[in-house]
Design a protein around this motif. Structure first.
Motif, PDB file in Angstrom:
ATOM      1  N   GLU A  37     -17.967 -33.325  -6.573  1.00  0.00           N
ATOM      2  CA  GLU A  37     -19.102 -34.328  -5.542  1.00  0.00           C
ATOM      3  C   GLU A  37     -20.047 -34.696  -6.465  1.00  0.00           C
ATOM      4  O   GLU A  37     -20.869 -35.636  -5.931  1.00  0.00           O
TER       5      GLU A  37
ATOM      6  N   TYR B 127     -18.819 -28.336  -6.305  1.00  0.00           N
ATOM      7  CA  TYR B 127     -19.954 -28.770  -6.943  1.00  0.00           C
ATOM      8  C   TYR B 127     -20.306 -27.915  -7.967  1.00  0.00           C
ATOM      9  O   TYR B 127     -21.213 -26.731  -7.851  1.00  0.00           O
TER      10      TYR B 127
ATOM     11  N   MET C  33     -23.628 -29.499   0.002  1.00  0.00           N
ATOM     12  CA  MET C  33     -24.167 -29.848  -1.199  1.00  0.00           C
ATOM     13  C   MET C  33     -24.161 -31.181  -1.751  1.00  0.00           C
ATOM     14  O   MET C  33     -23.000 -31.668  -1.793  1.00  0.00           O
ATOM     15  N   ILE C  34     -25.171 -31.787  -1.958  1.00  0.00           N
ATOM     16  CA  ILE C  34     -25.047 -33.225  -2.415  1.00  0.00           C
ATOM     17  C   ILE C  34     -26.354 -33.515  -3.454  1.00  0.00           C
ATOM     18  O   ILE C  34     -26.897 -32.516  -3.859  1.00  0.00           O
ATOM     19  N   PRO C  35     -25.726 -34.411  -4.564  1.00  0.00           N
ATOM     20  CA  PRO C  35     -26.699 -34.717  -5.584  1.00  0.00           C
ATOM     21  C   PRO C  35     -27.902 -35.449  -4.931  1.00  0.00           C
ATOM     22  O   PRO C  35     -27.863 -36.053  -4.004  1.00  0.00           O
ATOM     23  N   CYS C  36     -28.970 -35.358  -5.643  1.00  0.00           N
ATOM     24  CA  CYS C  36     -30.357 -35.601  -5.451  1.00  0.00           C
ATOM     25  C   CYS C  36     -30.113 -37.222  -4.914  1.00  0.00           C
ATOM     26  O   CYS C  36     -30.958 -37.627  -4.018  1.00  0.00           O
TER      27      CYS C  36
ATOM     28  N   LEU D  50     -31.799 -25.961  -8.250  1.00  0.00           N
ATOM     29  CA  LEU D  50     -31.285 -26.071  -6.867  1.00  0.00           C
ATOM     30  C   LEU D  50     -32.367 -26.281  -5.988  1.00  0.00           C
ATOM     31  O   LEU D  50     -33.207 -25.303  -5.897  1.00  0.00           O
TER      32      LEU D  50
ATOM     33  N   ASP E 271     -30.549 -30.632 -10.168  1.00  0.00           N
ATOM     34  CA  ASP E 271     -29.004 -30.582 -10.161  1.00  0.00           C
ATOM     35  C   ASP E 271     -28.360 -30.563  -9.047  1.00  0.00           C
ATOM     36  O   ASP E 271     -27.390 -31.330  -9.022  1.00  0.00           O
ATOM     37  N   LEU E 272     -28.864 -30.008  -7.905  1.00  0.00           N
ATOM     38  CA  LEU E 272     -28.255 -30.043  -6.612  1.00  0.00           C
ATOM     39  C   LEU E 272     -29.221 -30.037  -5.460  1.00  0.00           C
ATOM     40  O   LEU E 272     -30.035 -29.203  -5.720  1.00  0.00           O
ATOM     41  N   VAL E 273     -29.026 -30.466  -4.501  1.00  0.00           N
ATOM     42  CA  VAL E 273     -29.516 -30.324  -3.154  1.00  0.00           C
ATOM     43  C   VAL E 273     -28.733 -29.562  -2.297  1.00  0.00           C
ATOM     44  O   VAL E 273     -27.617 -30.238  -1.976  1.00  0.00           O
TER      45      VAL E 273
ATOM     46  N   SER F 143     -20.611 -39.384  -4.511  1.00  0.00           N
ATOM     47  CA  SER F 143     -20.992 -38.618  -3.471  1.00  0.00           C
ATOM     48  C   SER F 143     -21.004 -39.292  -2.138  1.00  0.00           C
ATOM     49  O   SER F 143     -20.660 -38.974  -1.053  1.00  0.00           O
TER      50      SER F 143
END
Lengths: 302, 551
Positions: free
Chosen positions: A202, A239, B534-537, B463, B526-528, A294
């Motif tokens: 992801e 992830y 869970m998605i990247p910023c 995170l 790194d992660l939101v 993503s």
């Protein structure tokens, strides 16, 4: 269809067509499973399919089988299954399954067509281990009358790199096999790095044969572009934050997972390359930057 | 006809130098929704001046411009030389603000071009309408045409970031005064009760002079007379709780706001000849202005207000009042339930996957969401320990420490100055967020970006946990342009009976800066973890797009 039959069918697919991606073989087996399934309700059918996918994951622990299976399941059940008759529903699902299979069988060709234009005449390419998608890309580039040299890493412990070199020699492409330890040494000579992927996560990072992360770090240090070629069914909803965060069931081969007690003694077969080290990803959905992965995943899964 | 248009275009080009300042003022005003009488009159005057100036030569406008330039450097000199008494801050501020306005003029050429284009479009549209309707209608149609024209062309600065512009302040004061007349068709006789305009307190550091700085000792409620017929008592109480810091934290503030609105809707009765869907929205506007005077609205509160206003205006007109009220109460309840409570459950579920045994987790300040996640993880028998980082003057980390220790989690407590000492031990950093901006930047309590930066340097994954209702469409790349200044007296500390900063206001060159928020770039995150997964910023705009499609 019994689980043993399913596994046998899967293995037969791989033996019959060694060039096929393991995920495609898995999906073919799942389709066959669907055809022969005897359950009475849709819920029962879904449960059987999930069980079948888990069984296949145990046979071949690559990430692609897991992601391909889940995508297959979502694709076939994404239609309106409002027909009162179960057999009609099943027919709809089988139709969609065949459509899905046809789409992904063409995906490797699409990737090859997209990527080979990025290989310029006189280029020196570095690749890692044996990837059928990278082979297709190089095939297309050679068919386009481009002259290039390829360096392949040996890729221990299974020496897959030597197999790749043999295949390339058959295509009359000049190839040289280098040690895994020589990646830093060879990096200044090469113009670009192309690797395949077992799974695209992801964050936009990739999971691939062990040694890919090293290669990515070296290419970043030398400012060489690092390209990843992967079909879209390899997109998986993982992830990982770092190497440790990759689940154990992907790191080791299926036989080791079943037999060995203490996994800490074993050496993992894959590693995780974070998105910051990847320049571009070539997929059948198009040429993507790591942050666009993503986006595509949200479209595929939501 | 084309001739007259051409002549008008020429006259506008002649008059732009003089008009540019007026256009800038109009362009820089906080409100784009309504044009007051003054604005319409001013526009009418401009049109008349265009017609005059097309006969005049360029001499007068240029002379005026020269006079302006000469006057601008003059006030800035007395500003630096004269002892800037606190008793007369207004003229100093006014002259100080003129010089930055003048300095910004060469940089504002884009605004000038836009103003020219706008004026040209206005005149063309007006002349076309004048053709159709006749000369009498033209003056009224021109100002009507301009508000529609003005809105899509220029993005207005909100008035809470224009504190150093006296014109914008005056506009805000007038707006608050206007809001005492609740509803146009209302027959109430309210005398002189207006939404109070809070005045700034103390010397403001020049980089942040465009923001408000209030003192906690002067709550806005002191300026409201009793009985308060305009502002609902639960809103007054809420405003006081915000300004005194009794309710803090974006989730707490939003939930309190929604509960207060529920009370307001409960007590509301539609006046005769009015529709609930339109009148209630107008009733809410003075309340919202009052609350933003008490404490600037957060992004989550803004989204909640947008949702309520949308729900109110979607009430069908034939709906009975009781029915409509019930619907609205249900909407608010479901919003709180879905977006806050259930969202935090979903986020904990995803976050617990990321917590493994033996982890050392670092948290900063007190985020209700992060505390909830850690408590849930502890209940699910994960073995980890927590390091709580805290900073002055709010010392919110102590509250988080209290909650975690009560659960039985092993905690360590450090101040933010010890961050680089403690980070080699840390395996993960969990941060809460106040808002997530459309370009992937994370807006959170001041100090968060520092933690993210140092964590990145030590290769520790960061995170961020944030519900989707806190995503906002704003874009910001630095912490200066839109922030909040807290009471500067909070920085004063008394130790051993000695308060060194007691008389900080008498020292001319000393300013105390108490920032509330800062902005973290997406490279450090790194992660939101959101309720969608869970998605990247960098995927925040994707989520915003998906949400807009849903609505």
């Amino acid at each position: 269809m019994e689980e043993a039959e399913l596994v046998e069918y899967f293995r037969a697919q791989i033996r019959g067509d060694p060039d096929v991606a393991s995920a495609v073989a898995a999906i073919r087996s799942l389709l066959e499973f669907l055809r022969r399934d005897q359950s009475e309700t849709i819920l029962g059918l879904r449960e059987n399919m999930t069980q079948a996918i888990r069984r296949l994951e145990e046979t071949d622990s690559s990430v692609a089988v897991s992601s391909g299976g889940e995508l297959f399941l979502r694709f076939i059940s994404l239609t309106s299954l409002e027909h009162p008759d179960l057999s009609q529903c099943k027919n709809v699902m089988i139709e969609r399954g065949e459509l899905f299979l046809k789409k992904i069988s063409l995906s490797r060709g699409k990737v090859g067509k997209l990527c080979h234009t990025f290989i310029k005449d006189g280029a020196k390419i570095l690749t890692h281990s044996s990837s059928r998608v990278v082979l297709k890309v190089l095939e297309n580039a050679a068919a386009d009358n481009k002259r290039f040299t390829v360096y392949v890493t040996e890729s221990q412990p299974d020496s897959a790199g030597k197999r790749m070199a043999q295949k390339l020699r058959k295509l009359n492409i000049p190839v040289m096999v280098v040690l895994d330890a020589a990646v830093g040494y060879i990096m200044e000579k090469v113009d670009l790095v192309i690797v395949g992927a077992e799974g695209v996560v992801e964050s936009g990072g990739v999971i691939n044969k062990i040694g890919t992360y090293q290669m990515a770090v070296c290419s970043k240090a030398h400012n060489k572009p690092f390209y990843v070629v992967a079909e879209s069914f390899k997109f998986v909803r993982l992830y990982p934050l770092n190497q440790q965060d990759v689940p154990d069931r992907f790191k080791y081969t299926a036989d080791i997972l079943k037999t060995v007690k203490d996994l800490n003694q074993e050496h993992p077969m894959i590693d995780y390359t974070p998105p910051s080290l990847i320049t571009l990803l070539f997929t059948d959905l198009g040429v993507l930057t790591p942050s666009a992965v993503s986006d595509e995943l949200i479209k595929l899964y939501l | 006809m084309a001739d007259s248009v051409g002549r008008q275009v020429d006259s506008i080009n002649h008059a732009t130098e003089e008009d540019e300042k007026k256009h800038e003022i109009i362009g820089a005003k906080g409100e784009g929704k309504e044009l007051t009488k003054e604005e319409k009159q001013r526009l009418r005057k401009e049109k008349k001046q265009h017609k005059k100036n097309k006969k005049d030569d360029r001499g007068p406008p240029e002379k005026e411009k020269e006079k302006e330039k000469a006057s601008v450097p003059a006030p800035s000199k007395p500003a630096t030389q004269s002892p800037a008494h606190k008793a007369a801050p207004v003229p100093v501020n006014a002259s100080a603000s003129e010089s930055p306005v003048a300095a910004e003029k060469p940089a504002k050429s884009k605004a000038e071009l836009r103003a020219e284009r706008r004026a040209r479009q206005d005149s063309e549209r007006a002349s076309k309408q004048g053709k159709k309707e006749g000369g009498q209608q033209s003056t009224s149609s021109k100002p009507k045409a301009t508000p529609n024209e003005l809105q899509p062309v220029v993005k207005r600065l909100p008035d809470h970031v224009q504190v150093d512009d006296p014109v914008a302040l005056k506009k805000l004061a007038k707006k608050l005064e206007r809001q005492q007349k609740s509803g146009q068709g209302c027959s109430l006789n309210i005398t002189g009760v207006k939404v109070p305009l809070r005045s700034d307190y103390g010397y403001k550091v020049s980089l942040f002079s465009h923001l408000h700085q209030y003192s906690r000792k002067n709550p806005p409620t002191q300026q409201i007379s009793i009985p308060v017929t305009v502002i609902h008592p639960s809103i007054v109480r809420l405003g006081l709780q915000y300004s005194q810091g009794i309710i803090a934290g974006s989730n707490a503030r939003s939930v309190a706001l929604l509960h207060a609105f529920k009370q307001v809707i409960q007590d509301y009765s539609t006046p005769p000849n009015e529709e609930l869907s339109r009148d209630l929205v107008n009733k809410l506007s003075p309340y919202i202005s009052f609350l933003s005077q008490c404490r600037p609205l957060s992004a989550s509160m803004g989204n909640a207000i947008k949702y309520i206003k949308k729900e109110i205006s979607n009430i069908p007109s034939q709906c009975k009042e009781e029915e409509a009220k019930r619907i609205l109460q249900e909407c608010i309840d479901s919003y709180i339930n879905e977006k806050i409570i259930l969202a935090s459950e979903a986020i904990s579920k995803y976050a617990i996957e990321k917590i493994s045994d033996g982890d050392v987790i670092l948290v900063y300040g007190c985020s209700s969401l992060v505390n909830h996640i850690l408590c849930e993880a502890f209940e699910k028998q994960r073995k980890f320990r927590v390091i709580v980082v805290d900073s002055r003057p709010r010392l919110e980390g102590r509250e988080a420490l209290r909650r975690l220790v009560k659960k039985g989690i092993r905690c360590t407590y450090v101040l933010i100055s010890a961050l680089s000492y403690i980070l080699p031990e840390v395996s993960k950093v969990f941060l809460g967020a106040h808002a997530l901006l459309a370009n992937g930047y994370v807006m959170s309590r001041v100090g968060t970006s520092q933690i993210a930066l140092v964590a990145k340097a030590y290769n520790v994954p960061v995170l961020v946990c944030c519900e989707t209702y806190k995503f906002c469409e704003r874009v910001q790349t630095d912490s200066f342009v839109s922030n909040e200044l807290d009471d500067p007296d909070d920085l004063i500390v008394t130790r051993n009976g000695k308060t060194h900063l007691e008389n900080w206001q008498t020292v001319k060159s000393l300013g105390l800066l108490n920032l509330v928020y800062d902005v973290t770039p997406p490279d450090f995150v790194d992660l939101v973890i959101t309720d969608l997964g869970m998605i990247p910023c960098t995927s925040v705009p994707v989520v915003l797009r998906v949400k807009n499609v849903d609505q």
